[in-house]
Design a protein around this motif. Sequence first.
Motif, PDB file in Angstrom:
ATOM      1  N   PRO A   1     -34.352 -91.613 -62.992  1.00  0.00           N
ATOM      2  CA  PRO A   1     -34.934 -90.924 -64.147  1.00  0.00           C
ATOM      3  C   PRO A   1     -33.868 -90.095 -64.876  1.00  0.00           C
ATOM      4  O   PRO A   1     -32.679 -90.184 -64.549  1.00  0.00           O
ATOM      5  CB  PRO A   1     -35.991 -90.024 -63.502  1.00  0.00           C
ATOM      6  N   THR A   2     -34.300 -89.299 -65.832  1.00  0.00           N
ATOM      7  CA  THR A   2     -33.345 -88.452 -66.549  1.00  0.00           C
ATOM      8  C   THR A   2     -32.974 -87.264 -65.665  1.00  0.00           C
ATOM      9  O   THR A   2     -33.321 -86.116 -65.933  1.00  0.00           O
ATOM     10  CB  THR A   2     -33.937 -87.950 -67.888  1.00  0.00           C
ATOM     11  N   ASP A   3     -32.270 -87.563 -64.618  1.00  0.00           N
ATOM     12  CA  ASP A   3     -31.851 -86.581 -63.625  1.00  0.00           C
ATOM     13  C   ASP A   3     -30.424 -86.143 -63.930  1.00  0.00           C
ATOM     14  O   ASP A   3     -29.522 -86.985 -64.025  1.00  0.00           O
ATOM     15  CB  ASP A   3     -31.932 -87.207 -62.227  1.00  0.00           C
ATOM     16  N   ASN A   4     -30.200 -84.852 -64.091  1.00  0.00           N
ATOM     17  CA  ASN A   4     -28.890 -84.369 -64.513  1.00  0.00           C
ATOM     18  C   ASN A   4     -27.795 -84.630 -63.486  1.00  0.00           C
ATOM     19  O   ASN A   4     -26.669 -84.974 -63.843  1.00  0.00           O
ATOM     20  CB  ASN A   4     -28.973 -82.874 -64.838  1.00  0.00           C
ATOM     21  N   MET A   5     -28.122 -84.483 -62.218  1.00  0.00           N
ATOM     22  CA  MET A   5     -27.111 -84.703 -61.188  1.00  0.00           C
ATOM     23  C   MET A   5     -26.718 -86.172 -61.109  1.00  0.00           C
ATOM     24  O   MET A   5     -25.542 -86.514 -60.985  1.00  0.00           O
ATOM     25  CB  MET A   5     -27.612 -84.198 -59.835  1.00  0.00           C
ATOM     26  N   VAL A   6     -27.711 -87.047 -61.205  1.00  0.00           N
ATOM     27  CA  VAL A   6     -27.431 -88.479 -61.172  1.00  0.00           C
ATOM     28  C   VAL A   6     -26.690 -88.900 -62.432  1.00  0.00           C
ATOM     29  O   VAL A   6     -25.723 -89.678 -62.379  1.00  0.00           O
ATOM     30  CB  VAL A   6     -28.726 -89.291 -61.008  1.00  0.00           C
TER      31      VAL A   6
ATOM     32  N   LYS B   1     -38.742 -85.092 -60.329  1.00  0.00           N
ATOM     33  CA  LYS B   1     -39.928 -85.310 -59.503  1.00  0.00           C
ATOM     34  C   LYS B   1     -41.118 -85.715 -60.373  1.00  0.00           C
ATOM     35  O   LYS B   1     -41.915 -86.582 -59.989  1.00  0.00           O
ATOM     36  CB  LYS B   1     -40.246 -84.047 -58.701  1.00  0.00           C
ATOM     37  N   PHE B   2     -41.233 -85.092 -61.528  1.00  0.00           N
ATOM     38  CA  PHE B   2     -42.324 -85.392 -62.449  1.00  0.00           C
ATOM     39  C   PHE B   2     -42.264 -86.859 -62.879  1.00  0.00           C
ATOM     40  O   PHE B   2     -43.274 -87.576 -62.870  1.00  0.00           O
ATOM     41  CB  PHE B   2     -42.225 -84.472 -63.672  1.00  0.00           C
TER      42      PHE B   2
ATOM     43  N   PRO C   1     -40.713 -92.899 -71.817  1.00  0.00           N
ATOM     44  CA  PRO C   1     -41.825 -93.786 -71.458  1.00  0.00           C
ATOM     45  C   PRO C   1     -41.579 -94.423 -70.087  1.00  0.00           C
ATOM     46  O   PRO C   1     -41.120 -95.569 -69.978  1.00  0.00           O
ATOM     47  CB  PRO C   1     -41.827 -94.819 -72.588  1.00  0.00           C
ATOM     48  N   VAL C   2     -41.885 -93.684 -69.045  1.00  0.00           N
ATOM     49  CA  VAL C   2     -41.585 -94.124 -67.684  1.00  0.00           C
ATOM     50  C   VAL C   2     -42.260 -95.449 -67.354  1.00  0.00           C
ATOM     51  O   VAL C   2     -41.643 -96.345 -66.750  1.00  0.00           O
ATOM     52  CB  VAL C   2     -42.008 -93.035 -66.665  1.00  0.00           C
TER      53      VAL C   2
ATOM     54  N   THR D   1     -38.392 -82.233 -69.254  1.00  0.00           N
ATOM     55  CA  THR D   1     -39.416 -83.273 -69.327  1.00  0.00           C
ATOM     56  C   THR D   1     -40.795 -82.716 -69.633  1.00  0.00           C
ATOM     57  O   THR D   1     -41.480 -83.177 -70.542  1.00  0.00           O
ATOM     58  CB  THR D   1     -39.465 -84.070 -68.011  1.00  0.00           C
ATOM     59  N   ASP D   2     -41.219 -81.713 -68.874  1.00  0.00           N
ATOM     60  CA  ASP D   2     -42.540 -81.124 -69.085  1.00  0.00           C
ATOM     61  C   ASP D   2     -42.455 -79.623 -68.842  1.00  0.00           C
ATOM     62  O   ASP D   2     -42.528 -79.171 -67.707  1.00  0.00           O
ATOM     63  CB  ASP D   2     -43.565 -81.760 -68.147  1.00  0.00           C
ATOM     64  N   PRO D   3     -42.284 -78.835 -69.918  1.00  0.00           N
ATOM     65  CA  PRO D   3     -42.122 -77.389 -69.753  1.00  0.00           C
ATOM     66  C   PRO D   3     -43.272 -76.711 -69.014  1.00  0.00           C
ATOM     67  O   PRO D   3     -43.040 -75.781 -68.242  1.00  0.00           O
ATOM     68  CB  PRO D   3     -42.011 -76.891 -71.202  1.00  0.00           C
ATOM     69  N   ALA D   4     -44.494 -77.184 -69.228  1.00  0.00           N
ATOM     70  CA  ALA D   4     -45.637 -76.574 -68.525  1.00  0.00           C
ATOM     71  C   ALA D   4     -45.565 -76.876 -67.034  1.00  0.00           C
ATOM     72  O   ALA D   4     -45.787 -75.999 -66.196  1.00  0.00           O
ATOM     73  CB  ALA D   4     -46.953 -77.069 -69.114  1.00  0.00           C
ATOM     74  N   ASP D   5     -45.235 -78.103 -66.688  1.00  0.00           N
ATOM     75  CA  ASP D   5     -45.125 -78.485 -65.278  1.00  0.00           C
ATOM     76  C   ASP D   5     -43.999 -77.715 -64.592  1.00  0.00           C
ATOM     77  O   ASP D   5     -44.082 -77.424 -63.393  1.00  0.00           O
ATOM     78  CB  ASP D   5     -44.867 -79.987 -65.164  1.00  0.00           C
ATOM     79  N   SER D   6     -42.965 -77.367 -65.360  1.00  0.00           N
ATOM     80  CA  SER D   6     -41.837 -76.598 -64.812  1.00  0.00           C
ATOM     81  C   SER D   6     -42.078 -75.094 -64.856  1.00  0.00           C
ATOM     82  O   SER D   6     -41.166 -74.315 -64.588  1.00  0.00           O
ATOM     83  CB  SER D   6     -40.560 -76.940 -65.594  1.00  0.00           C
ATOM     84  N   LYS D   7     -43.288 -74.679 -65.229  1.00  0.00           N
ATOM     85  CA  LYS D   7     -43.687 -73.268 -65.266  1.00  0.00           C
ATOM     86  C   LYS D   7     -42.904 -72.459 -66.295  1.00  0.00           C
ATOM     87  O   LYS D   7     -42.747 -71.247 -66.165  1.00  0.00           O
ATOM     88  CB  LYS D   7     -43.536 -72.604 -63.888  1.00  0.00           C
TER      89      LYS D   7
END
Length: 319
Positions: free
Chosen positions: A223-228, A178-179, A148-149, A122-128
């Motif tokens: 959201p686009t959650d892999n586990m869900v 989480k993002f 587009p949340v 989702t956000d590479p910068a936010d994920s470090k």
Amino acid sequence: MKKLFAILFAGILLLSCSNNSSNSSSNGAKMPKIGILQLVEHNALDAANNGFVDGLKEAGYEDGKNITIDYQNAQGEQANCITISQKFVNDKVDLILAIATPAAQAVANTTKDIPILVTAVTDPADSKLVADNNVPGGNVTGTSDLTPVKEQMDLLKKLVPSVERIAFLYNSSEQNSKFQVDMAKLKADEMGISYIDATITNPNDIQQVVQSLVGKVDAIYAPTDNMVAAGMANVISITEPAKIPVICGEAGMLEAGGLATYGIDYYELGKLTGRQAVRILRGEALPASMPIEYIQNPVLEVNTNAAQKLGITIPADLQ
């Protein structure tokens, strides 16, 4: 004895030549080797992988002809992501594609030298994973599956006008999720909708957590959650009889019974990542200066079968 030794030596030599030729193109040049690490199997990530391979092929890079692709699936286990990442480094692959944030984080923590492309993050910068999405600055770049949340939350309100309380269903250890949930909460506050977190930490949590929501919420946002996403069939087995609509982060989740989404095309996202790989393989660009790229124009998708089972009337402007 000498004859036996000669036969054995010839066999070993033949095997060695065979192995070497498998990593060489028809003109004798060494074929680039690409390692693909996919976190888990579900529709969105599978589509991203297929798009990546097809994107390479459209540019003339085909597995077994002039490149070698080593595809590995971690089956949702972070320990497997780490093991596979180390395997790619030991194998001295020329480029790595990491599909989904946990896979990307494992690879990025394993090597600072091999070019890494990420997708379905989702956000590479936010994920470090990168210093900045516009100027990554290291050996990692790729594509984002940011959806587009806010529009998805508006969609929820249109389909369930009487909604007063919703649950956010996600894996609390996945930064991607989480993002998105943080964005959704801000929108829910604007809309005056109350909410609760329904977090899971492993697939076995899904049924118990979703069951606990029955009678407590009017809808679920996932959201686009892999586990869900991988466990959507279990989610729907509970929400459908309870008449709880599920608004999803991506279209693949609708196939198991999710109600609707404004989603992106993960196949096209993969192809976009494949085009980035081509630029790296051709020496035209380095990850450090390649911005994170995005899919434009998300698509509205509504599961009419799910709407019928839930007793939801789809507004004319969404048909």
